[in-house]
Design a protein around this motif. Structure first.
Motif, PDB file in Angstrom:
ATOM      1  N   ILE A 148       0.824  -1.211   0.000  1.00 30.49           N
ATOM      2  CA  ILE A 148       0.000   0.000   0.000  1.00 30.49           C
ATOM      3  C   ILE A 148       0.861   1.265   0.000  1.00 30.49           C
TER       4      ILE A 148
ATOM      5  N   ARG B 225       8.517 -11.026  10.835  1.00 30.89           N
ATOM      6  CA  ARG B 225       8.836 -10.735   9.430  1.00 30.89           C
ATOM      7  C   ARG B 225       9.898  -9.648   9.280  1.00 30.89           C
TER       8      ARG B 225
ATOM      9  N   HIS C 235       7.493   5.203   5.179  1.00 32.61           N
ATOM     10  CA  HIS C 235       7.285   5.428   6.613  1.00 32.61           C
ATOM     11  C   HIS C 235       8.037   6.687   7.046  1.00 32.61           C
ATOM     12  N   ASP C 236       7.342   7.633   7.655  1.00 36.19           N
ATOM     13  CA  ASP C 236       8.078   8.864   7.991  1.00 36.19           C
ATOM     14  C   ASP C 236       7.832   9.385   9.410  1.00 36.19           C
TER      15      ASP C 236
ATOM     16  N   SER D 211      16.605   6.930   7.396  1.00 34.09           N
ATOM     17  CA  SER D 211      15.634   6.146   8.147  1.00 34.09           C
ATOM     18  C   SER D 211      15.059   5.076   7.226  1.00 34.09           C
TER      19      SER D 211
HETATM   20  C1  B12 Z   1       2.632   3.128  11.129  1.00 39.52           C
HETATM   21  C2  B12 Z   1       3.103   2.034  10.188  1.00 39.52           C
HETATM   22  C3  B12 Z   1       2.760   2.151   8.835  1.00 39.52           C
HETATM   23  C4  B12 Z   1       2.043   3.377   8.251  1.00 39.52           C
HETATM   24  C5  B12 Z   1       3.100   4.485   7.984  1.00 39.52           C
HETATM   25  C6  B12 Z   1       2.577   5.898   8.164  1.00 39.52           C
HETATM   26  C7  B12 Z   1       3.690   6.904   8.012  1.00 39.52           C
HETATM   27  N1  B12 Z   1       3.354   8.083   7.539  1.00 39.52           N
HETATM   28  O1  B12 Z   1       4.827   6.683   8.323  1.00 39.52           O
HETATM   29  C8  B12 Z   1       1.440   2.785   6.932  1.00 39.52           C
HETATM   30  C9  B12 Z   1       0.049   2.223   7.246  1.00 39.52           C
HETATM   31  C10 B12 Z   1       1.308   3.744   5.745  1.00 39.52           C
HETATM   32  C11 B12 Z   1       2.384   1.612   6.685  1.00 39.52           C
HETATM   33  C12 B12 Z   1       2.554   1.020   5.450  1.00 39.52           C
HETATM   34  C13 B12 Z   1       3.291  -0.135   5.225  1.00 39.52           C
HETATM   35  N2  B12 Z   1       3.908  -0.885   6.161  1.00 39.52           N
HETATM   36 CO1  B12 Z   1       4.152  -0.302   7.987  1.00 39.52          CO
HETATM   37  N3  B12 Z   1       4.258  -0.050   9.803  1.00 39.52           N
HETATM   38  C14 B12 Z   1       3.883   0.923  10.672  1.00 39.52           C
HETATM   39  C15 B12 Z   1       4.207   0.567  12.143  1.00 39.52           C
HETATM   40  C16 B12 Z   1       2.955  -0.009  12.788  1.00 39.52           C
HETATM   41  C17 B12 Z   1       4.756   1.693  13.016  1.00 39.52           C
HETATM   42  C18 B12 Z   1       5.912   2.495  12.393  1.00 39.52           C
HETATM   43  C19 B12 Z   1       6.070   3.812  13.113  1.00 39.52           C
HETATM   44  O2  B12 Z   1       5.666   4.836  12.621  1.00 39.52           O
HETATM   45  N4  B12 Z   1       6.602   3.807  14.338  1.00 39.52           N
HETATM   46  C20 B12 Z   1       6.745   4.989  15.174  1.00 39.52           C
HETATM   47  C21 B12 Z   1       8.094   5.645  14.978  1.00 39.52           C
HETATM   48  C22 B12 Z   1       8.235   6.783  15.970  1.00 39.52           C
HETATM   49  O3  B12 Z   1       9.100   4.672  15.219  1.00 39.52           O
HETATM   50  P1  B12 Z   1      10.322   4.397  14.188  1.00 39.52           P
HETATM   51  O4  B12 Z   1       9.911   4.738  12.835  1.00 39.52           O
HETATM   52  O5  B12 Z   1      10.861   3.063  14.480  1.00 39.52           O
HETATM   53  O6  B12 Z   1      11.378   5.498  14.626  1.00 39.52           O
HETATM   54  C23 B12 Z   1      12.043   5.542  15.873  1.00 39.52           C
HETATM   55  C24 B12 Z   1      13.411   4.858  15.858  1.00 39.52           C
HETATM   56  O7  B12 Z   1      13.454   3.750  15.005  1.00 39.52           O
HETATM   57  C25 B12 Z   1      14.381   5.954  15.521  1.00 39.52           C
HETATM   58  N5  B12 Z   1      14.677   6.266  14.119  1.00 39.52           N
HETATM   59  C26 B12 Z   1      13.851   6.294  13.055  1.00 39.52           C
HETATM   60  N6  B12 Z   1      14.495   6.740  11.975  1.00 39.52           N
HETATM   61  C27 B12 Z   1      15.755   7.020  12.323  1.00 39.52           C
HETATM   62  C28 B12 Z   1      16.835   7.533  11.605  1.00 39.52           C
HETATM   63  C29 B12 Z   1      18.051   7.719  12.235  1.00 39.52           C
HETATM   64  C30 B12 Z   1      19.184   8.275  11.478  1.00 39.52           C
HETATM   65  C31 B12 Z   1      18.206   7.361  13.602  1.00 39.52           C
HETATM   66  C32 B12 Z   1      19.507   7.496  14.239  1.00 39.52           C
HETATM   67  C33 B12 Z   1      17.119   6.869  14.334  1.00 39.52           C
HETATM   68  C34 B12 Z   1      15.900   6.701  13.699  1.00 39.52           C
HETATM   69  O8  B12 Z   1      13.790   7.088  16.103  1.00 39.52           O
HETATM   70  C35 B12 Z   1      12.354   7.013  16.078  1.00 39.52           C
HETATM   71  C36 B12 Z   1      11.769   7.603  17.325  1.00 39.52           C
HETATM   72  O9  B12 Z   1      12.370   7.200  18.517  1.00 39.52           O
HETATM   73  C37 B12 Z   1       5.328  -0.530  11.938  1.00 39.52           C
HETATM   74  C38 B12 Z   1       5.473  -1.501  13.101  1.00 39.52           C
HETATM   75  C39 B12 Z   1       6.822  -1.429  13.772  1.00 39.52           C
HETATM   76  N7  B12 Z   1       7.186  -2.468  14.425  1.00 39.52           N
HETATM   77  O10 B12 Z   1       7.537  -0.449  13.692  1.00 39.52           O
HETATM   78  C40 B12 Z   1       4.883  -1.170  10.602  1.00 39.52           C
HETATM   79  C41 B12 Z   1       5.908  -1.860   9.707  1.00 39.52           C
HETATM   80  C42 B12 Z   1       7.180  -1.064   9.644  1.00 39.52           C
HETATM   81  N8  B12 Z   1       5.241  -1.842   8.339  1.00 39.52           N
HETATM   82  C43 B12 Z   1       5.429  -2.910   7.697  1.00 39.52           C
HETATM   83  C44 B12 Z   1       4.897  -3.140   6.387  1.00 39.52           C
HETATM   84  C45 B12 Z   1       5.113  -4.537   5.817  1.00 39.52           C
HETATM   85  C46 B12 Z   1       4.227  -2.129   5.676  1.00 39.52           C
HETATM   86  C47 B12 Z   1       3.620  -2.255   4.258  1.00 39.52           C
HETATM   87  C48 B12 Z   1       4.458  -3.007   3.233  1.00 39.52           C
HETATM   88  C49 B12 Z   1       2.236  -2.897   4.504  1.00 39.52           C
HETATM   89  C50 B12 Z   1       1.295  -3.121   3.320  1.00 39.52           C
HETATM   90  N9  B12 Z   1       0.197  -3.767   3.678  1.00 39.52           N
HETATM   91  O11 B12 Z   1       1.469  -2.766   2.208  1.00 39.52           O
HETATM   92  C51 B12 Z   1       3.419  -0.761   3.864  1.00 39.52           C
HETATM   93  C52 B12 Z   1       4.638  -0.185   3.091  1.00 39.52           C
HETATM   94  C53 B12 Z   1       4.498   1.261   2.698  1.00 39.52           C
HETATM   95  C54 B12 Z   1       5.777   1.743   2.038  1.00 39.52           C
HETATM   96  N10 B12 Z   1       5.903   1.616   0.724  1.00 39.52           N
HETATM   97  O12 B12 Z   1       6.663   2.185   2.699  1.00 39.52           O
HETATM   98  C55 B12 Z   1       6.251  -3.939   8.461  1.00 39.52           C
HETATM   99  C56 B12 Z   1       7.654  -4.093   7.905  1.00 39.52           C
HETATM  100  C57 B12 Z   1       8.123  -5.537   7.952  1.00 39.52           C
HETATM  101  C58 B12 Z   1       9.436  -5.683   7.273  1.00 39.52           C
HETATM  102  N11 B12 Z   1       9.551  -6.669   6.434  1.00 39.52           N
HETATM  103  O13 B12 Z   1      10.348  -4.954   7.480  1.00 39.52           O
HETATM  104  C59 B12 Z   1       6.160  -3.406   9.939  1.00 39.52           C
HETATM  105  C60 B12 Z   1       7.368  -3.682  10.815  1.00 39.52           C
HETATM  106  C61 B12 Z   1       4.926  -4.109  10.537  1.00 39.52           C
HETATM  107  C62 B12 Z   1       5.051  -5.625  10.661  1.00 39.52           C
HETATM  108  N12 B12 Z   1       3.979  -6.303  10.901  1.00 39.52           N
HETATM  109  O14 B12 Z   1       6.028  -6.284  10.569  1.00 39.52           O
HETATM  110  N13 B12 Z   1       2.994   1.228   7.810  1.00 39.52           N
END
Ligand code: B12
Lengths: 339, 213
Positions: free
Chosen positions: A88, A282, B101-102, B146
């Motif tokens: 998606i 995954r 993802h942002d 990221s």
């Molecule tokens: C919200 C979410 C979405 C939203 C994104 C909305 C948006 N605008 O970002 C939506 C619904 C759109 C989405 C879509 C998809 N998603 Co998604 N999503 C998530 C979810 C539930 C949470 C991610 C998130 O926002 N976390 C909150 C933020 C704050 O956390 P973070 O990003 O990890 O960032 C923190 C740290 O990592 C760090 N950090 C982040 N970036 C950086 C950079 C640097 C330099 C540093 C130092 C630190 C750092 O700091 C942040 C804050 O402390 C994750 C689940 C998970 N386990 O993470 C799945 C997840 C990432 N998604 C997944 C998938 C599969 C998808 C889709 C392919 C699903 C689909 N049905 O098509 C699509 C792909 C879209 C695309 N082309 O990118 C999988 C990925 C699995 C894998 N193989 O890696 C996950 C892990 C879920 C799962 N069941 O496994 N998703």
């Protein structure tokens, strides 16, 4: 035993002999990139879940294909931009732009989804008799609000919700409740719902906000299911450890979530209280694990969470997953109990 | 309570309008812009970052605090420029190619701004060449990538290679993060720093900039 009986006994923790029910999730990506494995999976295993073919008399106002590159407009009018086939996309331009939700009139409540005929659905259920059947609807209040308003905007709005947002949430909930009520009147076995609630290590939003706004919605959907003699399943990605006990209190039957990012040992206290509807990690295991890692993962899910029920063999075949590992997941579950 | 601690307190609660009013009041009282920034806004953001790291507050709380900070910094910017105050360093950030993802990327950006760094946001689906080109053209000391999908993580390795190819590898630090990323992966691709959360990412970036100054 039929698939339906097998799933029900698993959900009711009375499955003492039978094999563990199974279901495969696949994104369109899998069919496109690994058609042979998809074929092998469907040939080699018996699958327990299905759903009726549903005919809508009025078509939802969607445009394009959610899984194709380009623009897709969903049932509510939200506009997605996608860069990759088979998964998606994301909402770049939210339809509600006003901080007070004055432009909420631009959202379309998809009443069309209610335009199915119960008899038609029941006829289809009859043809699929023996399988455990899911309703073809899936409320996702938190995610749909994000698609309408944009994730960051919605999160900020929830900190101090404008009256028009709260009013809209009531309308959305009313719609979802009517949809669930109607599906609960059909011959399906279960209703389902979803919302991703976790990041990698905790909830995305404050649990107090969850309790205040979203928990009560889920409670109503769960009650609708149970009052009509149906089960109810929920999917929620991320680390949702904080809300698992809340979902159990609300009476949810089965939850699909990222077991491995929560840590299996942290879930052990909930064994026998809810069914874990899959998964196998995954993020690391499916893409890069060895077959021995997969066997061990399945074994530890079973050992930690099974108690005459409480587990469903499931994983998602999506981008990056090693097809052989996906196959191995089901083989490993089969080895545990193969009746 | 001093007006600077009042600014910090209100920022922590995400009260953007009050923060804006207080910053204006502080300016009118003749408090130096740099003090308002550091002892008011950035001090408040520091507390929020710390509490987020400990899972005491969540993404929405960080977002509203960052919004309040932006309201305040908008008023301060011209004054800071006038008095020749420079940012603590410059960073470019984006979600890698193929990934949309942002939420996490945006938090990292906000936390870095909360530490007084200047951040160029490249958005999502960013190609390796774009990071490197931006770093060269805009003199960024750090490139931040990221990735949330296992399938897009390898792009981070390409960013490292691209920086080598362009001959800037010894001039920029490359930081990586996102849910599936690990320390081992960071070492494997030869990036400089991985952190699990946004607040630690900002701390590390400030350290790098100090070291490179
Ligand atoms: C919200 C979410 C979405 C939203 C994104 C909305 C948006 N605008 O970002 C939506 C619904 C759109 C989405 C879509 C998809 N998603 Co998604 N999503 C998530 C979810 C539930 C949470 C991610 C998130 O926002 N976390 C909150 C933020 C704050 O956390 P973070 O990003 O990890 O960032 C923190 C740290 O990592 C760090 N950090 C982040 N970036 C950086 C950079 C640097 C330099 C540093 C130092 C630190 C750092 O700091 C942040 C804050 O402390 C994750 C689940 C998970 N386990 O993470 C799945 C997840 C990432 N998604 C997944 C998938 C599969 C998808 C889709 C392919 C699903 C689909 N049905 O098509 C699509 C792909 C879209 C695309 N082309 O990118 C999988 C990925 C699995 C894998 N193989 O890696 C996950 C892990 C879920 C799962 N069941 O496994 N998703």
């Amino acid at each position: 035993m039929t698939s339906k009986e097998r799933v029900l006994s698993t959900l009711n923790f009375t499955n003492t002999q039978e094999r563990i029910p199974r279901q495969l999730w696949s994104l369109p990506w899998a069919q496109e990139h690994c058609p042979e494995m998809m074929e092998r999976l469907s040939r080699d295993f018996e699958w327990d879940f299905d759903g009726p073919d549903t005919v809508l008399k009025e078509q939802p106002v969607t445009k394009g294909d959610a899984y194709a590159v380009g623009e897709y407009v969903d049932e509510w009018g939200c506009i997605f931009t996608n860069i990759h086939r088979g998964v998606i996309g994301e909402v770049k331009q939210p339809i509600v732009e006003d901080d007070d939700w004055d432009d909420v009139g631009r959202v379309h409540i998809p009443e069309e989804l209610l335009s199915f005929d119960i008899d038609q659905v029941n006829r289809s259920c009859e043809q699929k008799q023996g399988k455990f059947l899911f309703a073809s609807c899936c409320p996702r209040p938190f995610e749909q609000l994000q698609f309408i308003r944009g994730t960051a905007n919605l999160y900020m709005d929830l900190m101090d919700p404008p009256p028009k947002l709260l009013e809209f949430m009531k309308r959305m909930h009313d719609f979802y409740s009517r949809l669930m009520e109607k599906w609960a009147k059909t011959e399906v076995d279960s209703l389902n719902m979803m919302d991703d609630w976790g990041s990698q290590n905790d909830l995305l939003i404050n649990p107090q906000l969850w309790d205040e706004y979203f928990g009560p919605m889920y409670r109503d959907y769960i009650d609708i299911a149970h009052q009509n003699g149906k089960k109810i399943f929920m999917h929620s990605d991320g680390n949702i450890l904080r809300i698992i006990p809340k979902l159990i209190d609300l009476g949810l039957d089965a939850v699909n979530s990222q077991l491995f990012c929560m840590g299996l040992e942290n879930l052990a206290p909930y064994k026998g209280k809810i069914t874990f509807w899959g998964e196998i990690d995954r993020q690391h295991l499916l893409p890069r694990g060895t077959t021995a890692d997969i066997d061990q993962a399945v074994e530890s899910v079973y050992r930690t969470l099974w108690q005459d029920g409480g587990c469903i063999a499931q994983c998602e075949f999506g981008p990056g997953a090693n097809p052989e590992n996906v196959y191995r997941v089901y083989q490993a579950w089969e080895k545990i109990r193969n009746k | 309570m001093s007006i600077l601690s009042e600014i910090s307190e209100n920022l922590q609660r995400g009260k953007a309008k009050i923060v804006k009013e207080l910053v204006q009041q502080a300016i009118d009282e003749g408090i130096p812009a740099q003090d308002i920034l550091e002892k008011g806004l950035l001090a408040g953001m520091d507390v929020v970052g710390d509490r987020f790291k400990k899972n005491e507050v969540f993404v929405p709380e960080v977002l509203v605090a960052a919004r309040a900070m932006n309201m305040g910094t908008t008023l301060l910017k011209p004054l800071l420029a006038e008095s020749g105050v420079e940012a603590a360093g410059k960073v470019c950030i984006g979600t890698v190619k193929g990934d949309l993802h942002d939420i996490g990327k945006n938090l990292v950006k906000m936390m870095m701004e909360g530490k007084g760094l200047e951040v160029v946001d490249l958005g999502t689906d960013v190609a390796p060449e774009t990071y490197v080109k931006t770093a060269i053209e805009q003199n960024c000391q750090i490139i931040c990538c990221s990735a949330l999908l296992t399938t897009t993580m390898p792009v981070m390795g390409e960013v490292v290679k691209e920086a080598e190819k362009a001959g800037i590898r010894d001039k920029v630090k490359i930081m990586i993060g996102g849910a599936p990323v690990t320390e081992a992966f960071c070492q494997q691709i030869g990036a400089d720093k991985y952190t699990t959360d946004a607040a630690s990412a900002a701390d590390a970036a400030v350290e790098f900039c100090r070291g490179m100054a």
